[in-house]
Design an enzyme around this catalytic site. Structure first.
Site, PDB file in Angstrom:
ATOM      1  N   TRP A 198      36.105  47.974  47.458  1.00 31.66           N
ATOM      2  CA  TRP A 198      37.515  47.814  47.080  1.00 31.66           C
ATOM      3  C   TRP A 198      38.202  46.636  47.759  1.00 31.66           C
ATOM      4  O   TRP A 198      39.331  46.293  47.410  1.00 31.66           O
ATOM      5  CB  TRP A 198      38.287  49.114  47.385  1.00 31.66           C
ATOM      6  CG  TRP A 198      38.078  50.192  46.364  1.00 31.66           C
ATOM      7  CD1 TRP A 198      37.371  50.084  45.194  1.00 31.66           C
ATOM      8  CD2 TRP A 198      38.593  51.524  46.403  1.00 31.66           C
ATOM      9  NE1 TRP A 198      37.412  51.270  44.513  1.00 31.66           N
ATOM     10  CE2 TRP A 198      38.152  52.178  45.233  1.00 31.66           C
ATOM     11  CE3 TRP A 198      39.375  52.239  47.318  1.00 31.66           C
ATOM     12  CZ2 TRP A 198      38.483  53.502  44.961  1.00 31.66           C
ATOM     13  CZ3 TRP A 198      39.701  53.551  47.049  1.00 31.66           C
ATOM     14  CH2 TRP A 198      39.260  54.174  45.881  1.00 31.66           C
ATOM     15  N   GLY A 231      32.787  44.694  42.997  1.00 34.42           N
ATOM     16  CA  GLY A 231      34.117  44.438  43.542  1.00 34.42           C
ATOM     17  C   GLY A 231      35.183  44.753  42.505  1.00 34.42           C
ATOM     18  O   GLY A 231      35.588  45.894  42.299  1.00 34.42           O
ATOM     19  N   GLY A 232      35.633  43.712  41.801  1.00 34.09           N
ATOM     20  CA  GLY A 232      36.743  43.826  40.859  1.00 34.09           C
ATOM     21  C   GLY A 232      36.656  45.009  39.907  1.00 34.09           C
ATOM     22  O   GLY A 232      37.642  45.737  39.714  1.00 34.09           O
ATOM     23  N   GLU A 283      32.443  37.460  52.318  1.00 39.59           N
ATOM     24  CA  GLU A 283      33.833  37.159  52.703  1.00 39.59           C
ATOM     25  C   GLU A 283      34.000  37.281  54.217  1.00 39.59           C
ATOM     26  O   GLU A 283      34.758  36.528  54.834  1.00 39.59           O
ATOM     27  CB  GLU A 283      34.794  38.081  51.937  1.00 39.59           C
ATOM     28  CG  GLU A 283      34.928  37.625  50.489  1.00 39.59           C
ATOM     29  CD  GLU A 283      35.213  38.722  49.488  1.00 39.59           C
ATOM     30  OE1 GLU A 283      35.645  39.818  49.886  1.00 39.59           O
ATOM     31  OE2 GLU A 283      34.987  38.480  48.281  1.00 39.59           O
ATOM     32  N   GLY A 340      33.417  37.367  42.385  1.00 44.47           N
ATOM     33  CA  GLY A 340      34.807  37.189  41.957  1.00 44.47           C
ATOM     34  C   GLY A 340      35.009  35.996  41.035  1.00 44.47           C
ATOM     35  O   GLY A 340      36.135  35.618  40.746  1.00 44.47           O
ATOM     36  N   SER A 362      30.270  39.821  40.278  1.00 40.57           N
ATOM     37  CA  SER A 362      30.773  39.911  38.898  1.00 40.57           C
ATOM     38  C   SER A 362      30.005  40.904  38.033  1.00 40.57           C
ATOM     39  O   SER A 362      29.756  40.648  36.847  1.00 40.57           O
ATOM     40  CB  SER A 362      30.810  38.518  38.248  1.00 40.57           C
ATOM     41  OG  SER A 362      31.690  37.669  38.975  1.00 40.57           O
ATOM     42  N   GLU A 387      24.008  39.331  47.132  1.00 36.99           N
ATOM     43  CA  GLU A 387      25.222  38.866  46.441  1.00 36.99           C
ATOM     44  C   GLU A 387      25.302  37.346  46.537  1.00 36.99           C
ATOM     45  O   GLU A 387      25.767  36.815  47.558  1.00 36.99           O
ATOM     46  CB  GLU A 387      26.466  39.478  47.088  1.00 36.99           C
ATOM     47  CG  GLU A 387      26.511  40.990  47.016  1.00 36.99           C
ATOM     48  CD  GLU A 387      27.931  41.506  47.158  1.00 36.99           C
ATOM     49  OE1 GLU A 387      28.388  42.207  46.257  1.00 36.99           O
ATOM     50  OE2 GLU A 387      28.603  41.172  48.151  1.00 36.99           O
TER      51      GLU A 387
HETATM   52  P1  PGA Z   1      32.969  41.093  42.378  1.00 40.24           P
HETATM   53  O1  PGA Z   1      32.741  41.338  43.957  1.00 40.24           O
HETATM   54  O2  PGA Z   1      32.276  42.216  41.659  1.00 40.24           O
HETATM   55  O3  PGA Z   1      34.453  41.127  42.208  1.00 40.24           O
HETATM   56  O4  PGA Z   1      32.361  39.771  42.061  1.00 40.24           O
HETATM   57  C1  PGA Z   1      31.502  41.799  44.436  1.00 40.24           C
HETATM   58  C2  PGA Z   1      31.539  41.907  45.942  1.00 40.24           C
HETATM   59  O5  PGA Z   1      32.167  41.062  46.588  1.00 40.24           O
HETATM   60  O6  PGA Z   1      30.948  42.831  46.529  1.00 40.24           O
END
Ligand code: PGA
Length: 249
Positions: free
Chosen positions: A11, A230-231, A96, A169, A209, A163
């Protein structure tokens, strides 16, 4: 294959406690035994999320922690604090964290060791930058991340998430074939290091993504055992579609 597919939501810095409770309340009835469903929620919502998930199959975890047991580390959270809040896993080494907060492989390694010591399942994230892929160095980068972050660790107790940073993202998913190539590379590395029977037991997730319309093809690949989302994990409807994917080959 003895690896149950894992669908993990990340999240990031979204959702208050109330929003987390409402989300989990709506999600719970959609989660059956065929898939493991994990949610990485913000620290402030952890306890509320754990309460809301009680009696369901949803597992709640954190997105980061510090490696030290306790001490003068203003603003940080320890593995024990997480464990006593009722969480079962922790996402470590997310790109991140690496990029925006300067986390190194050495620091992430110490966190992995501490998480295991305190009984938390680490989801170790690895991934290459766009320029590393374009210059053909991505496998070297990934190998170094694996070597450094798993040094002396029993990898059977860890979930690995691949990833690619360029896919997070951005809406640019790695194609299933590109992801599979890296997952196979990771599995081969694990096989060399821990033996092939261990390597077969370790779950390797893909992240970047992931959406309802690409999950089926990703999950159709031999070495993709689940996803870190993520999103698309922020809306119940999209996340349920991801959980209920059908494999496309
Ligand atoms: P995303 O993020 O699905 O929004 O690309 C994935 C993540 O950072 O774990």
């Amino acid at each position: 294959m003895d690896r149950i597919p894992i669908i993990a939501g990340n999240w990031k810095m979204y959702k208050t406690t109330e929003e987390a409770r409402a989300f989990i309340g709506s999600l719970a009835s959609h989660v059956g035994p065929e898939r493991r469903v994990l949610l990485g929620v913000p620290f402030t919502a952890l306890e509320g999320a754990v309460q809301a998930a009680r009696g369901s199959r949803i597992e709640i975890g954190a997105q980061n922690m510090h490696d030290m047991v306790e001490g003068a580390f203003t603003g940080e959270i320890s593995a024990r604090m997480l464990k006593t809040s009722g969480v079962s896993f922790v996402i470590l080494g997310h790109s991140e964290r690496r990029q925006l907060f300067g986390e190194t492989n050495a620091f992430i390694h110490r966190k992995v060791v501490r998480a295991l010591q305190k009984g938390l399942l680490p989801i170790l994230c690895i991934g290459e930058l766009l320029q590393e892929r374009e210059s053909g160095k991505h496998l070297d980068v990934l190998k170094l991340q694996l070597e450094d972050c798993l040094h002396g660790v029993n990898a059977e107790q860890v979930v690995i998430a691949y990833e690619p940073v360029w896919a997070i993202g951005t809406g640019k998913t790695a194609t299933p074939e590109v992801a599979q190539e890296v997952h196979a590379f990771i599995r081969a590395w694990l096989g060399q290091k821990y033996g092939s029977s261990s390597a077969r037991k370790i779950s390797i997730l893909y992240g970047g993504s992931v959406k309802p319309d690409n999950i089926g093809a990703l999950m159709g690949q031999d070495d993709i055992d689940g996803v870190l989302v993520g999103g698309a994990s922020l809306e119940v409807e999209a996340f349920v579609k991801i959980i209920n994917y059908r494999v496309e080959s």
